[in-house]
Design a protein around this motif. Structure first.
Motif, PDB file in Angstrom:
ATOM      1  N   THR A  23       7.154   8.149 -10.913  1.00 33.13           N
ATOM      2  CA  THR A  23       6.032   7.299 -11.329  1.00 33.13           C
ATOM      3  C   THR A  23       4.761   7.567 -10.529  1.00 33.13           C
ATOM      4  N   LEU A  24       4.897   8.140  -9.323  1.00 36.67           N
ATOM      5  CA  LEU A  24       3.701   8.352  -8.491  1.00 36.67           C
ATOM      6  C   LEU A  24       3.461   9.821  -8.158  1.00 36.67           C
ATOM      7  N   ALA A  25       4.329  10.702  -8.636  1.00 33.49           N
ATOM      8  CA  ALA A  25       4.234  12.139  -8.358  1.00 33.49           C
ATOM      9  C   ALA A  25       4.152  12.406  -6.852  1.00 33.49           C
ATOM     10  N   SER A  26       4.816  11.547  -6.075  1.00 32.02           N
ATOM     11  CA  SER A  26       4.726  11.647  -4.615  1.00 32.02           C
ATOM     12  C   SER A  26       6.075  11.998  -4.000  1.00 32.02           C
ATOM     13  N   HIS A  41      -2.981  17.373 -15.948  1.00 33.89           N
ATOM     14  CA  HIS A  41      -3.902  16.743 -15.001  1.00 33.89           C
ATOM     15  C   HIS A  41      -3.863  17.550 -13.722  1.00 33.89           C
ATOM     16  N   LYS A  42      -4.895  18.373 -13.504  1.00 33.17           N
ATOM     17  CA  LYS A  42      -4.949  19.154 -12.259  1.00 33.17           C
ATOM     18  C   LYS A  42      -5.070  18.228 -11.065  1.00 33.17           C
ATOM     19  N   GLN A  43      -5.805  17.131 -11.268  1.00 30.83           N
ATOM     20  CA  GLN A  43      -5.968  16.118 -10.228  1.00 30.83           C
ATOM     21  C   GLN A  43      -5.424  14.823 -10.802  1.00 30.83           C
ATOM     22  N   GLY A  44      -4.108  14.719 -10.866  1.00 29.23           N
ATOM     23  CA  GLY A  44      -3.481  13.622 -11.611  1.00 29.23           C
ATOM     24  C   GLY A  44      -3.497  12.294 -10.890  1.00 29.23           C
ATOM     25  N   ASN A  53      -5.492  13.809  -0.838  1.00 32.22           N
ATOM     26  CA  ASN A  53      -5.112  14.852  -1.809  1.00 32.22           C
ATOM     27  C   ASN A  53      -4.623  14.239  -3.116  1.00 32.22           C
ATOM     28  N   MET A  54      -4.669  15.078  -4.149  1.00 30.47           N
ATOM     29  CA  MET A  54      -4.223  14.617  -5.469  1.00 30.47           C
ATOM     30  C   MET A  54      -3.028  15.457  -5.923  1.00 30.47           C
ATOM     31  N   ALA A  55      -2.112  14.824  -6.640  1.00 32.70           N
ATOM     32  CA  ALA A  55      -0.969  15.556  -7.197  1.00 32.70           C
ATOM     33  C   ALA A  55      -1.310  16.010  -8.608  1.00 32.70           C
TER      34      ALA A  55
END
Ligand SMILES: Cc1cc2nc3c(=O)[nH]c(=O)nc-3n(C[C@H](O)[C@H](O)[C@H](O)COP(=O)(O)OP(=O)(O)OC[C@H]3O[C@@H](n4cnc5c(N)ncnc54)[C@H](O)[C@@H]3O)c2cc1C
Length: 441
Positions: free
Chosen positions: A160-163, A381-384, A285-287
């Motif tokens: 859910t958070l790509a983390s 989404h490159k910067q999701g 940073n972005m995922a």
């Protein structure tokens, strides 16, 4: 050159909802958005009868501010509640396993070993601990044990958070659980106490979307605010007591400015004003992530799709981190007899064919599919999503301190206070209150 009381830069859900709360209070406010449409990450697309969400697809609400927003705005009339299906599935040893949401059936699920279950029960007597830097992995292992982390929480954080739970800050991404520990000494005691006191904030009360998808929410907000598309802000500067905001061919003076862009763009705009603050924002940073929407005939899928979808723990080694069964969640997403499965993959760089192949390899054995999809759409989404890694609390405190030196300037987007639509609208209400209070000074 014109004047405006408040200028919001960025027309995603964060910027639009701040403008909406302000407009309700009678403030003259404009939203400047660089692209040709409102919504930012959020966009609903209809293709061949399939209604697909590029980003947010469900509002999971347990906050009174959202209930108030829905009622005050009149959007309640367009709300569609998630279908009354209780099953949530997890991938476990290559198969889908239903994980009940009620506490006792959940604890009795075959997902857990007896050892794991005992460890979970012992949460009630484990003393308070942790610190502001604690990661999700550390927090969950300390309170509930390694098994809960590996079999359930891992998939929630990645899906859910790509983390990565080993890097994500527990206080930032699990605020309710960390709060329960700090308030009651135990998550379980906190849940029980809240139930006894019947606090509405204690549990998810509803999950919903809108007739026509999330676009309905976005269009509504854009119509109710002074939204300006194709307004890419290139510079902000403090001139006397006012803020000068410029695009390539337009300039406005505003008493207060809200930057609701992604952190890296806010950093570029802020750099000439405060280099240290800009550096702090650049560290976020972005995922990257992709959403692969596949449409099938219902008859082509053996699984009954009797739930919301599934999440995948990383140890299962599947390309798909999670899959929402959109046609099971909401009745208006597909033509009759069809189903829509929206799968999430980390990264945004795969080509179309590779992405579909990777998703089909994951879905086929889990859902019993033996044909190709009849409708395909891929959103990249490159910067999701922003990654709430490291010392989140320290970073936010630093941002607040620096902003004190720039009165009338606010930073508000999904890199602070939660990524969800729920948190965005609720935080927007708080920012609007601050803006109104400052206006009276
Ligand atoms: C794949 C995916 C699935 C998701 N699913 C869910 C879900 O089911 N439920 C949920 O609650 N949340 C979900 N989310 C999270 C949620 O959609 C996002 O956190 C939220 O939409 C971000 O909103 P925002 O306004 O903060 O940022 P954005 O949407 O990124 O908006 C920022 C805006 O600023 C604009 N901008 C940038 N630079 C400038 C400039 N110089 N001048 C003017 N404008 C500028 C951009 O064009 C953009 O419109 C999901 C996110 C993703 C990516």
């Amino acid at each position: 050159m014109t004047d405006v009381e408040v200028l919001v830069v960025g027309g995603g859900i964060s910027g639009l909802s701040i403008a909406w709360w302000l407009a309700q209070a009678g403030v003259s406010v404009e939203v400047w958005e660089q692209t040709s449409r409102p919504g930012g990450k959020i966009q609903t697309v209809k293709e061949n009868g399939y209604l697909m969400e590029q980003a947010a697809s469900v509002v999971m609400n347990f906050r009174p501010e959202i209930t108030h927003f829905m009622q005050k705005s009149g959007l309640e009339a367009y709300k569609i509640l998630r279908a009354d299906t209780t099953n949530r599935y997890l991938v476990n040893n290559g198969k889908l396993l239903a994980l009940p949401m009620q506490l006792i059936p959940m604890l009795m699920s075959p997902l857990w070993s007896w050892r794991g279950r005992l460890r979970m029960f012992s949460e009630i007597i484990i003393p308070k601990g942790g610190n502001a830097q604690e990661t999700v992995s550390e927090f969950i292992t300390r309170r509930l044990g390694k098994e809960v982390l590996e079999k359930a929480m891992d998939s929630f954080i990645t899906g859910t958070l790509a983390s990565d739970p080993a890097l994500a800050n527990a206080y930032a991404v699990l605020p309710r659980l960390t709060y329960l520990e700090s308030r009651y000494g135990s998550i379980a005691v906190g849940v029980i106490m809240n139930k006894l006191l019947q606090r509405k904030t204690a549990a998810i009360t509803e999950a919903f979307s809108f007739q026509g998808g999330m676009q309905t929410l976005i269009n509504f907000l854009a119509q109710q605010t002074c939204f300006r598309s194709e307004h890419a802000v290139t510079e902000i500067a403090k001139i006397g007591k006012k803020w000068r905001v410029s695009t390539e061919n337009k300039t406005v003076f505003a008493q207060q400015v809200v930057l609701s862009t992604p952190a890296n763009i806010a950093a570029n705009l802020i750099k000439p004003l405060d280099k240290e603050l800009a550096n702090c924002l650049t560290e976020i940073n972005m995922a990257a992530l992709s959403v692969v929407h596949l449409g099938f005939s219902h008859n082509d899928i053996k699984h009954p799709l009797d739930g919301t979808g599934f999440l995948t723990p990383r140890k299962e080694n599947l390309a798909v981190t999670g899959c929402l069964w959109m046609s099971s969640l909401f009745s208006d997403r597909v033509p009759s007899g069809k189903v829509l499965l929206s799968s999430y993959l980390s990264g945004a760089l795969q080509d179309d064919e590779q992405s579909v192949t990777a998703v089909m390899e994951a879905l086929k054995p889990l859902l019993g599919i033996d044909c190709s999809p009849e409708n395909v759409r891929i959103d990249r989404h490159k910067q999701g999503l922003p990654l709430y890694y490291g010392d989140y609390t320290g970073r936010m405190a630093k941002i607040i301190k620096h902003l004190e030196k720039l009165p009338g300037l606010y930073l508000e987007a999904n890199y602070q206070g939660g990524v969800s639509v729920r948190d965005r609208i609720a935080r927007a209400a708080e920012v609007a209150k601050k803006i109104l209070a400052w206006r009276k000074i």
